[in-house]
Motif scaffolding. Structure first.
Motif, PDB file in Angstrom:
ATOM      1  N   LYS A 100       0.827  -1.203   0.000  1.00 40.35           N
ATOM      2  CA  LYS A 100       0.000   0.000   0.000  1.00 40.35           C
ATOM      3  C   LYS A 100       0.862   1.254   0.000  1.00 40.35           C
ATOM      4  CE  LYS A 100      -3.839   1.976   2.635  1.00 40.35           C
ATOM      5  NZ  LYS A 100      -4.685   1.803   3.830  1.00 40.35           N
ATOM      6  N   GLU A 154       2.454   1.777  -3.411  1.00 37.18           N
ATOM      7  CA  GLU A 154       1.498   2.306  -4.383  1.00 37.18           C
ATOM      8  C   GLU A 154       1.330   3.810  -4.224  1.00 37.18           C
ATOM      9  OE1 GLU A 154      -2.166   0.197  -3.950  1.00 37.18           O
ATOM     10  OE2 GLU A 154      -1.268  -1.677  -4.661  1.00 37.18           O
ATOM     11  N   LYS A 155       1.212   4.198  -2.989  1.00 37.81           N
ATOM     12  CA  LYS A 155       1.007   5.623  -2.748  1.00 37.81           C
ATOM     13  C   LYS A 155       2.228   6.432  -3.152  1.00 37.81           C
ATOM     14  CE  LYS A 155      -3.137   5.997  -1.356  1.00 37.81           C
ATOM     15  NZ  LYS A 155      -4.096   6.852  -2.067  1.00 37.81           N
ATOM     16  N   GLN A 190       2.113   6.897  -6.785  1.00 37.80           N
ATOM     17  CA  GLN A 190       1.167   7.975  -7.113  1.00 37.80           C
ATOM     18  C   GLN A 190       1.781   9.339  -6.886  1.00 37.80           C
ATOM     19  OE1 GLN A 190      -2.636   7.875  -5.171  1.00 37.80           O
ATOM     20  NE2 GLN A 190      -2.945   5.703  -5.652  1.00 37.80           N
ATOM     21  N   ILE A 201       2.256  14.907   1.806  1.00 32.92           N
ATOM     22  CA  ILE A 201       1.592  13.612   1.912  1.00 32.92           C
ATOM     23  C   ILE A 201       1.010  13.547   3.309  1.00 32.92           C
ATOM     24  CG2 ILE A 201       2.044  11.184   2.241  1.00 32.92           C
ATOM     25  CD1 ILE A 201       3.589  11.052  -0.134  1.00 32.92           C
ATOM     26  N   GLU A 216      -4.965   5.840   5.950  1.00 36.57           N
ATOM     27  CA  GLU A 216      -5.038   6.229   4.546  1.00 36.57           C
ATOM     28  C   GLU A 216      -3.958   7.255   4.270  1.00 36.57           C
ATOM     29  OE1 GLU A 216      -8.800   7.974   3.767  1.00 36.57           O
ATOM     30  OE2 GLU A 216      -8.470   9.681   5.082  1.00 36.57           O
ATOM     31  N   ILE A 217      -3.553   7.239   3.019  1.00 35.44           N
ATOM     32  CA  ILE A 217      -2.500   8.174   2.618  1.00 35.44           C
ATOM     33  C   ILE A 217      -3.058   9.060   1.521  1.00 35.44           C
ATOM     34  CG2 ILE A 217      -0.214   8.408   1.594  1.00 35.44           C
ATOM     35  CD1 ILE A 217       0.452   5.654   2.762  1.00 35.44           C
ATOM     36  N   THR A 218      -2.997  10.340   1.729  1.00 35.21           N
ATOM     37  CA  THR A 218      -3.491  11.265   0.714  1.00 35.21           C
ATOM     38  C   THR A 218      -2.371  12.174   0.272  1.00 35.21           C
ATOM     39  OG1 THR A 218      -4.272  12.656   2.514  1.00 35.21           O
ATOM     40  CG2 THR A 218      -5.899  11.287   1.418  1.00 35.21           C
TER      41      THR A 218
END
Lengths: 221, 640
Positions: free
Chosen positions: A63, A66-67, A70, A85, A192-194
């Motif tokens: 995960k 992936e971030k 992105q 981030i 969660e990672i934004t």
């Protein structure tokens, strides 16, 4: 319920350093929030003399990667200098059916902001080797350029170390807001990672929304 | 979840168990990352995990010990032994010292260039010089980390169980959760501290190291000396409160372990390692691994260094004047490779050298070469770079002498760098020559490399700080160097000394590096030079002759100028001072004592150089005096 927020010190990174730096920071944070049974895994950074700890969970690792992909993607498309981030931890709360949705609600109890200042894509020759992970070994004809880079690298290394200590200190000082372990499912608390850039107008809104969401009594202590 | 869940214990008992296990786990975490594997059997036993990096599998069997705090660790026999021992005590504090052990025996055979000392003698020497306080121990031990773990009980347990307002259940849960958090951060911290790199180096390769890590677990603290404590940093973990006390964990650690830690990963010939380990630059406590080297002055090697030390590797052997380059070479190499210093542009070094060379070779035509007083009157055009220079002077001179009148203005403008270079380090008369000064010197030289091109730096700064006018002092200083070079030339063949300077010939014409114009005043002072020291390298007899000459001519030592010099230097800011303060203190003290007993030193010269130089020279004089006395008294030879 308070949502603790930790703004990590901004780091000046070059493009090729993003991945390692982010991995190091994200995993370090997550290790501190993986209160389930972990079998820690030491990772030596390639670019820096730093060892960080992963909690050894493959899903989690995936995960994160992936971030990071992105994020790198975004940096390439929109070379905003300032990038952020946000890693936020939440608890899942089933909402009462009386409300307009039946969806589960995420109650954020902690947010970490990782601030990266990504150097613009190198135009000068001295940094063209920068994409390689082995740039350390690349012999640069310009001695001063090489020196400059090693100085910069050393500076980043110590800043990164500072950030890691910042994480550790934060974890040490703020323990009360962490949900109790029996509520824990899996290795880590859900997170969660934004990704956001400072130029995003939506960014502020996003943060505001999240702030509103947090605030509920999960804490037992 | 941890094993305490299913128990039937009372709350206080649970708490106590958590605390006990917390101690055990902490110890395990610390030692697991500080105790090098003695052999593979230590971790290839029942546990699947064979190395930290391959331990990601979570399907492996989970032992009860791993369940505690949800942290599965590798086996660490040392931790198990110690914790069993500790469990017998009743929640006493636990102090874990991580000790860096250095084994000189490994290195002494490698440094066989000089055959004067047997390896045993050499190692004794070596370590003795490094650790005066340890006497002649064959190996040195240094505490690099001290972990202190204790449970501070607030009251008696009865009081707290009744006085606790929270429900007992919450307490133990909270305690457990917080302990987990604390242990997680301990786990991460242990890997961020400098000592971890040593541990990793020890494990990573089969290479034989000259150091190892050891540990000591006890229940009381042996206090550090103030000096030791000053070199350590503290990290305090936030204590975890329990209902009747709190769990405290802190670590004192040595922030700089670069002497051993910076060992390059690139393969290199093992003979350099000993010096590297003991590099004086790297660790303030360590002095002069190169002590036993009877010839050659390490301080000269930095001069030859131009671009990088790898380049220097080849160059170092070229100066014929230095019989045994490699020990001292590696010494200086070690200092260069220190992160803090290797960034300094080595190319600046040669800039300073030409002056020395020029002085020696062309002392009749100063004015041609230094037509303009680049630094004597005006403030330096490029002052910002003076920091390294100030480091040096501060480092070299940490005297706390009271303010004094500054008798001679020339003192102010004397750029220590200049004189330092124009005068080679005092001769290695005897093997017993204190290496402290050697280190000071080489340190200073290394720092010099980063100094700005113009000598105005040092001067500028000194002038600024002392508030003296610089304008009046341009010329006298020159006369020193000049005169010293003169005697140098007159008495001895200068070709011998050109060796270290040769490499810098191309820089000779660089006007930016000129210290200033040399005017005619210089000629008047030519008889006062103590620069005759170096000649000793050439021949003992010639040296004695020169010394006699000098003694005859030498003016009385001027104590005032000596002190005022110190004052000036001491007032300069510098970050390097920490590194060298101890050696400097001692060397200065002894130097001052010597100064009072010696009448041979030229006060001017002393002023024009750094105190360390002066001290060294004074020592040299003293040795020479002794030598002469001995030779005169009986026929017994005083050569060491």
């Amino acid at each position: 319920m308070n949502c603790e927020v930790c703004q990590l010190k901004e780091l000046e990174v070059e493009h090729f350093e993003i991945r390692e730096v982010l991995r190091c920071i994200l995993h370090t944070i997550l290790f501190h929030r993986a209160l389930g049974l972990v079998r820690p895994k030491d990772i030596d950074l390639e670019l820096f003399e730093i060892t960080y700890v992963q909690c050894g969970d493959i899903e989690l690792e995936k995960k994160i990667d992936e971030k990071i992909d992105q994020f790198i993607d975004k940096v390439e498309k929109h070379p905003n200098k300032k990038n952020q981030i946000c890693l936020s931890f939440y608890e899942v709360k089933n909402k009462q059916a009386t409300w307009f949705t039946n969806k589960v609600e995420r109650l954020h109890w902690e947010q970490w902001y990782i601030n990266l200042n990504v150097a613009q894509h190198p135009k000068s020759p001295k940094t063209h080797s920068g994409k390689s992970h082995h740039s350390k070994a690349v012999v640069d004809p310009g001695e001063s350029a090489f020196e400059e880079r090693s100085v910069r690298r050393a500076a980043l290394e110590s800043s990164l170390r500072e950030v890691l200590f910042q994480i550790i200190k934060f974890v040490n000082e703020k323990k009360d807001h962490v949900p109790s372990i029996p509520n824990l499912e899996g290795v880590s608390f859900p997170f969660e990672i934004t990704i956001s850039s400072s130029s995003d107008s939506a960014f502020g809104m996003d943060m505001f929304k999240r702030m509103l969401q947090t605030g509920h009594p999960t804490m037992l202590s | 979840m941890a094993s305490y869940h299913g128990n039937t214990h009372s709350e206080p008992a649970k708490m106590e168990q958590i605390i006990t296990e917390f101690f055990a786990k902490s110890l395990h975490i610390i030692l697991e990352s500080r105790c090098p594997f003695v052999s593979s059997r230590n971790y290839s036993g029942d546990q699947i995990i064979s190395s930290p990096s391959s331990s990601s599998s979570s399907s492996s069997s989970v032992r009860p010990r791993d369940k505690w705090f949800n942290l599965a660790l590798r086996d660490c026999p040392a931790a198990l032994e110690n914790i069993d021992f500790w469990r017998q005590s009743n929640l006493e504090p636990m102090v874990v010292d991580v000790i860096l052990v250095q084994r000189p025996t490994d290195c002494s055979p490698k440094r066989g260039i000089d055959g004067n000392l047997s390896s045993k003698e050499r190692s004794l020497f070596f370590w003795n010089s490094e650790h005066d306080e340890y006497g002649c121990e064959a190996r040195s031990e240094k505490i690099i980390e001290r972990w202190v773990l204790q449970y501070e009980s607030r009251k008696s347990s009865r009081d707290c169980s009744s006085g606790s307002k929270r429900s007992s259940c919450t307490s133990s849960h909270t305690l457990y959760k917080k302990s987990i958090l604390l242990l997680r951060s301990l786990y991460a911290t242990v890997r961020l501290l400098p000592a971890y790199k040593l541990f990793r180096d020890l494990n990573s390769s089969g290479q034989i190291r000259t150091f190892s890590l050891s540990h000591k677990v006890s229940s009381f603290v042996e206090p550090f000396t103030r000096r030791e404590e000053a070199e350590m940093q503290r990290f305090v973990f936030t204590p975890v409160d329990t209902s009747c006390g709190r769990l405290c964990l802190s670590v004192l650690y040595r922030s700089s372990l670069s002497d051993v830690a910076s060992e390059p990963s690139t393969p290199m010939s093992p003979q350099f390692i000993p010096d590297y380990v003991g590099s004086p630059m790297a660790d303030p406590l360590k002095r002069f691994p190169s002590l036993p080297v009877p010839h050659g002055s390490p301080s000269f090697y930095p001069f030859g260094r131009r671009h990088s030390w790898s380049y220097d590797l080849y160059r170092a052997s070229s100066p014929s004047a230095f019989p045994s380059p490699s020990p001292s070479y590696s010494d200086s190499r070690a200092s260069i490779s220190k992160p803090s210093s290797h960034r300094l542009p080595p190319t600046c070094l040669p800039r300073h050298l030409p002056e020395a060379t020029q002085v020696h070779k062309k002392n009749t035509s100063f004015d041609e070469y230094w037509p303009s007083p680049t630094f004597s009157l005006s403030p330096s055009p490029s002052p910002p770079t003076y920091i390294p220079g100030s480091h040096m002077s501060k480092a070299l001179l940490r005297s706390e002498s009271a303010p004094l009148n500054i008798p001679a203005s020339k003192l102010v403008n004397a750029p220590s760098l200049f004189n330092k270079q124009s005068l080679p380090p005092s001769p290695p008369l005897k093997g017993t020559r204190p290496n402290i000064s050697k280190m000071d010197r080489s340190l200073g030289l290394v720092q010099t490399t980063s100094t700005d091109d113009k000598f105005s730096i040092g001067k500028d700064e000194i002038g600024k700080i002392s508030g003296l006018k610089i304008s009046s002092c341009g010329s006298p200083q020159k006369s020193f160097s000049r005169s010293s070079s003169r005697s140098f030339l007159d008495d001895f063949d200068d070709s011998e000394f050109s060796g270290p300077f040769v490499v810098d010939d191309d820089d000779l014409t660089d006007p930016g590096s000129r210290p200033g114009s040399f005017d005619q005043k210089g000629h008047q002072c030519e008889s006062h030079e103590p620069g005759g020291l170096f000649p000793f390298r050439k021949s003992q007899d010639a040296a004695v002759g020169a010394l006699v000459q000098m003694l005859k001519k030498a003016p009385p030592l001027c104590q005032d100028s000596f002190n005022s010099r110190n004052l000036l230097q001491a007032s300069q800011p510098g970050t390097l001072s920490n590194r060298c303060q101890e050696p400097n203190k001692t060397s200065e003290e002894t130097g001052i004592q010597h100064a009072s007993s010696l009448s041979t030193a030229s006060s001017r010269l002393v002023m024009s150089r750094t105190t360390a130089d002066a001290l060294e020279e004074l020592k040299g004089y003293k040795e020479m005096k002794d030598l002469l006395l001995r030779q005169g008294g009986d026929s017994k030879h005083g050569t060491a």
